[in-house]
Design a protein around this motif. Structure first.
Motif, PDB file in Angstrom:
ATOM      1  N   GLU A  64       0.843  -1.207   0.000  1.00  0.00           N
ATOM      2  CA  GLU A  64       0.000   0.000   0.000  1.00  0.00           C
ATOM      3  C   GLU A  64       0.872   1.248   0.000  1.00  0.00           C
ATOM      4  OE1 GLU A  64      -3.111   2.733   0.038  1.00  0.00           O
ATOM      5  OE2 GLU A  64      -2.951   0.671  -0.695  1.00  0.00           O
ATOM      6  N   ALA A  65       1.941   1.265   0.777  1.00  0.00           N
ATOM      7  CA  ALA A  65       2.856   2.408   0.778  1.00  0.00           C
ATOM      8  C   ALA A  65       3.466   2.590  -0.611  1.00  0.00           C
ATOM      9  CB  ALA A  65       3.946   2.217   1.827  1.00  0.00           C
ATOM     10  N   HIS A  66       3.811   1.488  -1.267  1.00  0.00           N
ATOM     11  CA  HIS A  66       4.356   1.549  -2.630  1.00  0.00           C
ATOM     12  C   HIS A  66       3.344   2.203  -3.564  1.00  0.00           C
ATOM     13  CE1 HIS A  66       5.629   0.147  -6.615  1.00  0.00           C
ATOM     14  NE2 HIS A  66       6.854   0.041  -6.084  1.00  0.00           N
TER      15      HIS A  66
ATOM     16  N   THR B  80       3.815   5.888  -5.430  1.00  0.00           N
ATOM     17  CA  THR B  80       3.644   6.057  -6.876  1.00  0.00           C
ATOM     18  C   THR B  80       2.575   7.107  -7.166  1.00  0.00           C
ATOM     19  OG1 THR B  80       4.350   3.779  -7.222  1.00  0.00           O
ATOM     20  CG2 THR B  80       3.159   4.830  -9.027  1.00  0.00           C
ATOM     21  N   ALA B  81       1.452   7.031  -6.464  1.00  0.00           N
ATOM     22  CA  ALA B  81       0.350   7.963  -6.687  1.00  0.00           C
ATOM     23  C   ALA B  81       0.731   9.410  -6.362  1.00  0.00           C
ATOM     24  CB  ALA B  81      -0.868   7.548  -5.847  1.00  0.00           C
TER      25      ALA B  81
ATOM     26  N   ALA C 185       9.823   4.379  -5.542  1.00  0.00           N
ATOM     27  CA  ALA C 185       8.880   3.536  -4.798  1.00  0.00           C
ATOM     28  C   ALA C 185       9.437   2.136  -4.549  1.00  0.00           C
ATOM     29  CB  ALA C 185       7.538   3.461  -5.525  1.00  0.00           C
ATOM     30  N   ASP C 186      10.114   1.564  -5.540  1.00  0.00           N
ATOM     31  CA  ASP C 186      10.690   0.230  -5.339  1.00  0.00           C
ATOM     32  C   ASP C 186      11.763   0.257  -4.253  1.00  0.00           C
ATOM     33  OD1 ASP C 186       9.037  -0.842  -7.278  1.00  0.00           O
ATOM     34  OD2 ASP C 186      10.600  -0.964  -8.817  1.00  0.00           O
ATOM     35  N   GLY C 187      12.592   1.305  -4.252  1.00  0.00           N
ATOM     36  CA  GLY C 187      13.620   1.423  -3.216  1.00  0.00           C
ATOM     37  C   GLY C 187      13.012   1.575  -1.834  1.00  0.00           C
ATOM     38  N   MET C 188      11.951   2.401  -1.725  1.00  0.00           N
ATOM     39  CA  MET C 188      11.258   2.564  -0.448  1.00  0.00           C
ATOM     40  C   MET C 188      10.712   1.214   0.016  1.00  0.00           C
ATOM     41  SD  MET C 188       7.993   2.547   1.025  1.00  0.00           S
ATOM     42  CE  MET C 188       7.048   2.512  -0.481  1.00  0.00           C
TER      43      MET C 188
ATOM     44  N   ALA D 238      11.741  -1.768  -0.815  1.00  0.00           N
ATOM     45  CA  ALA D 238      12.841  -2.677  -0.465  1.00  0.00           C
ATOM     46  C   ALA D 238      13.370  -2.374   0.932  1.00  0.00           C
ATOM     47  CB  ALA D 238      13.965  -2.565  -1.504  1.00  0.00           C
ATOM     48  N   VAL D 239      13.630  -1.100   1.203  1.00  0.00           N
ATOM     49  CA  VAL D 239      14.165  -0.714   2.511  1.00  0.00           C
ATOM     50  C   VAL D 239      13.154  -1.035   3.612  1.00  0.00           C
ATOM     51  CG1 VAL D 239      14.858   1.269   3.933  1.00  0.00           C
ATOM     52  CG2 VAL D 239      15.735   1.030   1.592  1.00  0.00           C
ATOM     53  N   THR D 240      11.908  -0.686   3.401  1.00  0.00           N
ATOM     54  CA  THR D 240      10.875  -0.929   4.404  1.00  0.00           C
ATOM     55  C   THR D 240      10.665  -2.430   4.623  1.00  0.00           C
ATOM     56  OG1 THR D 240       9.816   1.120   3.699  1.00  0.00           O
ATOM     57  CG2 THR D 240       8.522  -0.331   5.078  1.00  0.00           C
ATOM     58  N   SER D 241      10.682  -3.198   3.547  1.00  0.00           N
ATOM     59  CA  SER D 241      10.537  -4.653   3.662  1.00  0.00           C
ATOM     60  C   SER D 241      11.690  -5.259   4.447  1.00  0.00           C
ATOM     61  CB  SER D 241      10.469  -5.300   2.276  1.00  0.00           C
ATOM     62  OG  SER D 241       9.292  -4.937   1.621  1.00  0.00           O
ATOM     63  N   LEU D 242      12.896  -4.796   4.171  1.00  0.00           N
ATOM     64  CA  LEU D 242      14.071  -5.306   4.870  1.00  0.00           C
ATOM     65  C   LEU D 242      13.997  -4.989   6.361  1.00  0.00           C
ATOM     66  CD1 LEU D 242      16.784  -6.721   4.521  1.00  0.00           C
ATOM     67  CD2 LEU D 242      17.791  -4.506   4.006  1.00  0.00           C
TER      68      LEU D 242
END
Length: 168
Positions: free
Chosen positions: A14-16, A20-21, A28-31, A33-37
């Protein structure tokens, strides 16, 4: 192991979408990735803590015991411990204090450097480290939550990230 109730949707996805929106699509992909990690680290640390808590260990104190266990002489200078574990000297002192109070580590003067202090693992410390490792191997390390090929891929990706950051 107890796990929190799963969320109905993936908040990172949802944050992704929101990133994007709001015009931040290129990052967005980097955000994500970092948040997922960071979230994965929280999940794994909770699993590790659940295993170590009955042994009155934190992951930091477990790492210190294992470092001493793996050292040739069972002892290392406090400054070397901090360097190898990549933690502040205050953190090393605190962990050694706690382990020393429990009889798992003892401080010794360095044989050739009067300014340095060694931390040495005791027999109780060895027994605790081995018991903790057996439990972690059985409950966390044997099944980190990914298939074997995913674990190897993740280790390679994180090695690349760490190398790129100058970790080694």
């Amino acid at each position: 192991m107890s796990q929190p109730k799963p969320l109905p949707t993936d908040p990172i996805a949802e944050a992704h979408r929101q990133w994007t929106a709001h015009g931040w699509g290129p990052v967005a992909d980097g955000m994500a990735a970092v948040t997922s990690l960071m979230r994965a680290q929280q999940i794994l640390l909770a699993r590790v803590d659940e295993v170590l808590r009955p042994l009155d260990l934190t992951f930091a104190r477990y790492e210190l015991l294992m470092l001493l266990l793996f050292s040739r002489k069972g002892s290392l200078p406090l400054s070397r411990i901090g360097s190898l574990l990549q933690v502040h000297p205050t953190s090393v002192t605190s962990a050694v204090d706690r382990l020393e109070a429990r009889g798992q580590v003892r401080r010794l003067p360095h044989p050739t450097d009067r300014r340095a202090i060694l931390a040495e693992i005791t027999e109780d410390g060895r027994a605790t480290a081995l018991a903790a490792t057996e439990k972690l191997n059985d409950t966390v390390f044997a099944d980190p939550g990914l298939p074997d090929s995913g674990v190897r891929d993740l280790v390679e990706l994180l090695t690349d990230l760490r190398r790129g950051a100058g970790d080694f």
